[in-house]
Write a protein that holds these residues in place. Structure first.
Motif, PDB file in Angstrom:
ATOM      1  N   GLU A 120      19.983  13.139 -27.186  1.00  0.00           N
ATOM      2  CA  GLU A 120      20.093  14.575 -27.457  1.00  0.00           C
ATOM      3  C   GLU A 120      18.740  15.238 -27.359  1.00  0.00           C
ATOM      4  OE1 GLU A 120      21.740  13.808 -31.331  1.00  0.00           O
ATOM      5  OE2 GLU A 120      23.093  12.557 -30.135  1.00  0.00           O
ATOM      6  N   ARG A 121      17.704  14.432 -27.613  1.00  0.00           N
ATOM      7  CA  ARG A 121      16.369  15.017 -27.677  1.00  0.00           C
ATOM      8  C   ARG A 121      15.343  13.985 -27.227  1.00  0.00           C
ATOM      9  NH1 ARG A 121      14.811  19.463 -30.891  1.00  0.00           N
ATOM     10  NH2 ARG A 121      12.634  19.311 -31.560  1.00  0.00           N
ATOM     11  N   VAL A 122      14.521  14.396 -26.284  1.00  0.00           N
ATOM     12  CA  VAL A 122      13.408  13.553 -25.829  1.00  0.00           C
ATOM     13  C   VAL A 122      12.179  14.438 -25.929  1.00  0.00           C
ATOM     14  CG1 VAL A 122      12.445  12.193 -23.934  1.00  0.00           C
ATOM     15  CG2 VAL A 122      14.915  12.347 -24.210  1.00  0.00           C
ATOM     16  N   GLU A 123      11.242  14.053 -26.781  1.00  0.00           N
ATOM     17  CA  GLU A 123      10.109  14.949 -26.994  1.00  0.00           C
ATOM     18  C   GLU A 123       8.795  14.183 -27.069  1.00  0.00           C
ATOM     19  OE1 GLU A 123      10.072  18.875 -29.543  1.00  0.00           O
ATOM     20  OE2 GLU A 123       9.429  17.165 -30.746  1.00  0.00           O
ATOM     21  N   LEU A 124       7.822  14.720 -26.360  1.00  0.00           N
ATOM     22  CA  LEU A 124       6.483  14.136 -26.412  1.00  0.00           C
ATOM     23  C   LEU A 124       5.693  14.942 -27.443  1.00  0.00           C
ATOM     24  CD1 LEU A 124       4.645  12.014 -24.964  1.00  0.00           C
ATOM     25  CD2 LEU A 124       3.781  13.886 -23.591  1.00  0.00           C
ATOM     26  N   ALA A 125       5.083  14.234 -28.383  1.00  0.00           N
ATOM     27  CA  ALA A 125       4.320  14.912 -29.439  1.00  0.00           C
ATOM     28  C   ALA A 125       3.172  15.698 -28.816  1.00  0.00           C
ATOM     29  CB  ALA A 125       3.785  13.890 -30.427  1.00  0.00           C
ATOM     30  N   PRO A 126       2.792  16.837 -29.417  1.00  0.00           N
ATOM     31  CA  PRO A 126       1.721  17.658 -28.841  1.00  0.00           C
ATOM     32  C   PRO A 126       0.418  16.874 -28.680  1.00  0.00           C
ATOM     33  CG  PRO A 126       2.803  18.832 -30.627  1.00  0.00           C
ATOM     34  CD  PRO A 126       3.328  17.432 -30.653  1.00  0.00           C
ATOM     35  N   LEU A 127      -0.307  17.220 -27.633  1.00  0.00           N
ATOM     36  CA  LEU A 127      -1.600  16.570 -27.358  1.00  0.00           C
ATOM     37  C   LEU A 127      -2.704  17.534 -27.761  1.00  0.00           C
ATOM     38  CD1 LEU A 127      -0.916  15.195 -23.772  1.00  0.00           C
ATOM     39  CD2 LEU A 127      -0.987  13.901 -25.889  1.00  0.00           C
ATOM     40  N   PRO A 128      -3.889  16.994 -28.065  1.00  0.00           N
ATOM     41  CA  PRO A 128      -4.989  17.919 -28.352  1.00  0.00           C
ATOM     42  C   PRO A 128      -5.275  18.752 -27.102  1.00  0.00           C
ATOM     43  CG  PRO A 128      -5.776  15.651 -28.298  1.00  0.00           C
ATOM     44  CD  PRO A 128      -4.305  15.590 -28.171  1.00  0.00           C
ATOM     45  N   GLU A 129      -5.674  19.996 -27.318  1.00  0.00           N
ATOM     46  CA  GLU A 129      -5.921  20.876 -26.168  1.00  0.00           C
ATOM     47  C   GLU A 129      -7.077  20.340 -25.322  1.00  0.00           C
ATOM     48  OE1 GLU A 129      -6.781  25.537 -25.271  1.00  0.00           O
ATOM     49  OE2 GLU A 129      -6.346  24.947 -27.328  1.00  0.00           O
ATOM     50  N   TRP A 130      -8.130  19.897 -26.030  1.00  0.00           N
ATOM     51  CA  TRP A 130      -9.292  19.328 -25.354  1.00  0.00           C
ATOM     52  C   TRP A 130      -9.598  17.989 -26.003  1.00  0.00           C
ATOM     53  CZ3 TRP A 130     -11.937  21.181 -21.214  1.00  0.00           C
ATOM     54  CH2 TRP A 130     -11.762  22.524 -20.870  1.00  0.00           C
ATOM     55  N   LEU A 131     -10.005  17.066 -25.195  1.00  0.00           N
ATOM     56  CA  LEU A 131     -10.330  15.747 -25.707  1.00  0.00           C
ATOM     57  C   LEU A 131     -11.608  15.255 -25.029  1.00  0.00           C
ATOM     58  CD1 LEU A 131      -8.601  14.062 -27.689  1.00  0.00           C
ATOM     59  CD2 LEU A 131      -7.917  12.706 -25.735  1.00  0.00           C
ATOM     60  N   PRO A 132     -12.557  14.727 -25.789  1.00  0.00           N
ATOM     61  CA  PRO A 132     -13.780  14.234 -25.154  1.00  0.00           C
ATOM     62  C   PRO A 132     -13.480  13.017 -24.276  1.00  0.00           C
ATOM     63  CG  PRO A 132     -14.055  14.422 -27.539  1.00  0.00           C
ATOM     64  CD  PRO A 132     -12.604  14.572 -27.258  1.00  0.00           C
ATOM     65  N   VAL A 133     -14.132  12.980 -23.137  1.00  0.00           N
ATOM     66  CA  VAL A 133     -13.976  11.848 -22.218  1.00  0.00           C
ATOM     67  C   VAL A 133     -14.403  10.575 -22.958  1.00  0.00           C
ATOM     68  CG1 VAL A 133     -14.957  10.812 -20.119  1.00  0.00           C
ATOM     69  CG2 VAL A 133     -14.239  13.204 -20.102  1.00  0.00           C
ATOM     70  N   GLY A 134     -13.625   9.529 -22.833  1.00  0.00           N
ATOM     71  CA  GLY A 134     -13.965   8.260 -23.482  1.00  0.00           C
ATOM     72  C   GLY A 134     -13.241   8.054 -24.797  1.00  0.00           C
ATOM     73  N   GLU A 135     -12.642   9.093 -25.302  1.00  0.00           N
ATOM     74  CA  GLU A 135     -11.938   8.967 -26.577  1.00  0.00           C
ATOM     75  C   GLU A 135     -10.484   8.541 -26.342  1.00  0.00           C
ATOM     76  OE1 GLU A 135     -11.477  12.207 -29.942  1.00  0.00           O
ATOM     77  OE2 GLU A 135     -13.538  11.491 -29.679  1.00  0.00           O
ATOM     78  N   ASN A 136      -9.989   7.736 -27.283  1.00  0.00           N
ATOM     79  CA  ASN A 136      -8.595   7.289 -27.177  1.00  0.00           C
ATOM     80  C   ASN A 136      -7.661   8.361 -27.705  1.00  0.00           C
ATOM     81  OD1 ASN A 136      -9.239   4.808 -26.164  1.00  0.00           O
ATOM     82  ND2 ASN A 136      -9.073   3.725 -28.099  1.00  0.00           N
ATOM     83  N   PHE A 137      -6.549   8.455 -27.092  1.00  0.00           N
ATOM     84  CA  PHE A 137      -5.526   9.335 -27.652  1.00  0.00           C
ATOM     85  C   PHE A 137      -4.180   8.650 -27.524  1.00  0.00           C
ATOM     86  CE2 PHE A 137      -3.393  11.219 -23.909  1.00  0.00           C
ATOM     87  CZ  PHE A 137      -4.261  10.824 -22.908  1.00  0.00           C
ATOM     88  N   THR A 138      -3.236   9.088 -28.342  1.00  0.00           N
ATOM     89  CA  THR A 138      -1.934   8.427 -28.387  1.00  0.00           C
ATOM     90  C   THR A 138      -0.855   9.350 -27.862  1.00  0.00           C
ATOM     91  OG1 THR A 138      -2.693   7.151 -30.252  1.00  0.00           O
ATOM     92  CG2 THR A 138      -0.324   7.244 -29.925  1.00  0.00           C
TER      93      THR A 138
END
Ligand code: NAG
Ligand code: NAG
Ligand code: NAG
Ligand code: NAG
Ligand code: NAG
Ligand code: NAG
Ligand code: NAG
Ligand code: NAG
Ligand code: NAG
Length: 461
Positions: A120-138
């Motif tokens: 019924e619902r497939v949703e990707l959690a919001p991402l940070p608008e800007w992210l420093p290069v080299g940093e991990n994100f989920t």
């Protein structure tokens, strides 16, 4: 087939059904000659749908054919060796059991109903608008609903590239993947997709995608300030703010300020490097220690570098003569002055202290004509020593009156002498030409002139 994601009610039902199957199968060995079939066998139906179930056997004397189910059933007909029911509201997987008697023996047959449905619902959690290069994100994808879960896969994507593929587990199912932010991720679109693969059941592949989410990555470094530490008031000087390894350099905003006064900076970029050049002129009010600030803003983050500068003013030296052209014998005052912190030295005479003037007096003499006076100004600020100089020339007027009268007298005498000489010359010429004329007309003068000639003529004879 017992799918793992069954509801507690459905679970209970299937358990009861299984027990029934076990208990009923044991005594009815003769009945197995004519098995009781449930049609369709192990169907897959859309969630909430309905289904026609037909209990059918080849037994010639089949009796009491019935369908056992927890679902809502409605008989839709029967005939020789068959009875059919319409099942509705099939919301979960379930087991149905047909039972009856064949020649006095109980016969049974079962079928597993599997429901299918896209999430019924497939949703990707919001991402940070800007992210420093080299940093991990989920990347975090949440999937609500969807059946059968055993055939439901969650795929995390960057554009069309698969980053991770995992089964949907739990309700809601949450799938995560950790990604290291790179320059490639700048402007990239991330999404989550579910794949319900029912192709082996002849139903096809059902794909559902989340809304995409954009990411912007950046790299920010400390600015480097290139500016002279000592700056003179009212003179133009340049400030360079150098930034290297910026990404994306085109989106960086650089500001250069002197204290809280913004400077007009021209920004030039070469790849990842950027130089902001500002030309500044400090006013007299800004004298003293100030800060030059270079500030770069990118990706909602900023870096700032400050540098202390000393703004000084260096006035003078002003070298003055009380009279630039002085008659001989008058008193001339030579003054050298400069700004508040400036020490002056006038022809070797130093002022009492910074900001004080140096002065000398003289009685103008003939020797002082064209004499130069030299003033040297020295300013010391924060370890810097500056020198400036100026020189001035004095003119002295010296043909005093006696000299003038003597000179005049000499000139008058000379003039008279020349006049007399000229007159004498003119008169002499006139006298001589008169005698000549007389000479030509007279007889006695040649006689007198002949006398020496006779004497000369006599001597050789
Ligand atoms: C049930 O099955 C029998 C035998 O296969 C068939 O004759 C009958 O038409 C079926 N009933 C329905 C409602 O399909
Ligand atoms: C980023 O994640 C990787 C594994 O994906 C890990 O090896 C690395 O240490 C993490 N880096 C940071 C800064 O968390
Ligand atoms: C669907 O689920 C069934 C039951 O777990 C499994 O046997 C089958 O391989 C799955 N099919 C796909 C395409 O995943
Ligand atoms: C800054 O520079 C721009 C263009 O070079 C110019 O138009 C503007 O007047 C300048 N502003 C100041 C405060 O000097
Ligand atoms: C950089 O400059 C901007 C604009 O003047 C200002 O809003 C921001 O606070 C400054 N950043 C820092 C770290 O001082
Ligand atoms: C220098 O001379 C000018 C006029 O010639 C006068 O106005 C000024 O005050 C003088 N300055 C000093 C320091 O004597
Ligand atoms: C200049 O001459 C006057 C008198 O003619 C004298 O009193 C004074 O001391 C002299 N000054 C200097 C600096 O020689
Ligand atoms: C000026 O004065 C400073 C010190 O007072 C001295 O070091 C420097 O050499 C002087 N310059 C000239 C040209 O006289
Ligand atoms: C005086 O200043 C000028 C520059 O203004 C410089 O070129 C010159 O060398 C200086 N003279 C001395 C003697 O320091």
């Amino acid at each position: 087939m017992v799918p793992s994601g069954l509801l507690p009610g459905a679970c209970q039902t299937s358990l009861i059904s299984l027990l029934l199957v076990c208990c009923l199968l044991l005594p009815g060995a003769q009945g197995q000659q004519f098995p009781l079939r449930v049609e369709p066998q192990d169907p897959v139906v859309p969630t909430g749908g309905s289904l026609l179930v037909n209990c059918t056997t080849n037994c010639p004397h089949a009796e009491l054919l019935t369908l056992e189910t927890s679902l809502i059933k409605k008989p839709v007909g029967n005939g020789m060796g068959w009875t059919a029911f319409q099942l509705s509201g099939v919301t979960g997987d379930s087991q149905v059991l047909c039972s009856g008697y064949c020649n006095g023996s109980q016969v049974t047959g079962s079928s597993s109903i599997t429901v299918y449905g896209v999430p019924e619902r497939v949703e990707l959690a919001p991402l940070p608008e800007w992210l420093p290069v080299g940093e991990n994100f989920t990347l975090r994808c949440r999937v609500e609903g969807g059946a059968p879960r055993t055939n439901l896969t969650v795929v995390l994507l960057r554009g069309e590239e698969e980053l991770s593929r995992q089964p949907a587990v739990g309700e809601p199912a949450e799938v995560t993947a950790t990604v290291r932010a790179g320059r490639d991720d700048h402007g990239a679109s991330f999404s989550c997709r579910t794949e319900l693969d029912l192709r082996p059941r002849g139903l096809g592949l059902f794909l559902n995608s989340s809304a995409p989410r954009q990411l912007q990555t950046f790299a920010l470094t400390m600015p480097l300030l290139d500016v002279s530490p000592l700056l003179e008031v009212e003179t133009s000087w340049s400030v360079d703010c150098i930034l290297t390894g910026l990404f994306p350099a085109s989106e960086a905003q650089v500001q250069v300020a002197l204290g809280d006064q913004m400077l007009n900076a021209t920004v030039e970029s070469h790849g990842d490097n950027l130089t902001a050049t500002a030309t500044a002129t400090a006013s007299a009010e800004q004298e003293g220690t100030r800060q030059i600030v270079c500030n770069v803003t990118l990706g909602g983050d900023s870096r700032e570098t400050r540098k202390n500068v000393t703004i000084y003013s260096f006035l003078g030296p002003i070298l003055n003569l009380s009279e630039p052209t002085a008659p001989e014998g008058t008193t001339v005052t030579v003054t050298c002055a400069a700004g508040a912190q400036v020490q002056v030295t006038l022809d070797g005479i130093s002022s009492a202290g910074p900001g004080q003037l140096a002065q000398l007096q003289l009685n103008a003499t003939e020797e002082d004509d064209r004499r130069s006076f030299f003033c040297n100004a020295t300013l010391r600020v924060d370890g810097g020593i500056f020198h400036r100089n100026r020189s001035v020339q004095l003119r002295v007027l010296y043909r005093n009156p006696i000299a003038v009268s003597i000179g005049m007298g000499v000139l008058v005498i000379l003039g008279l002498v020349m006049i007399f000489a000229a007159l004498a010359y003119v008169f002499g010429m006139k006298k001589r030409s008169d005698s000549y004329h007389v000479n030509q007309g007279s007889t006695w003068l040649p006689l007198t002139s002949k006398q020496p000639n006779e004497d000369v003529g006599e001597e050789p004879s």
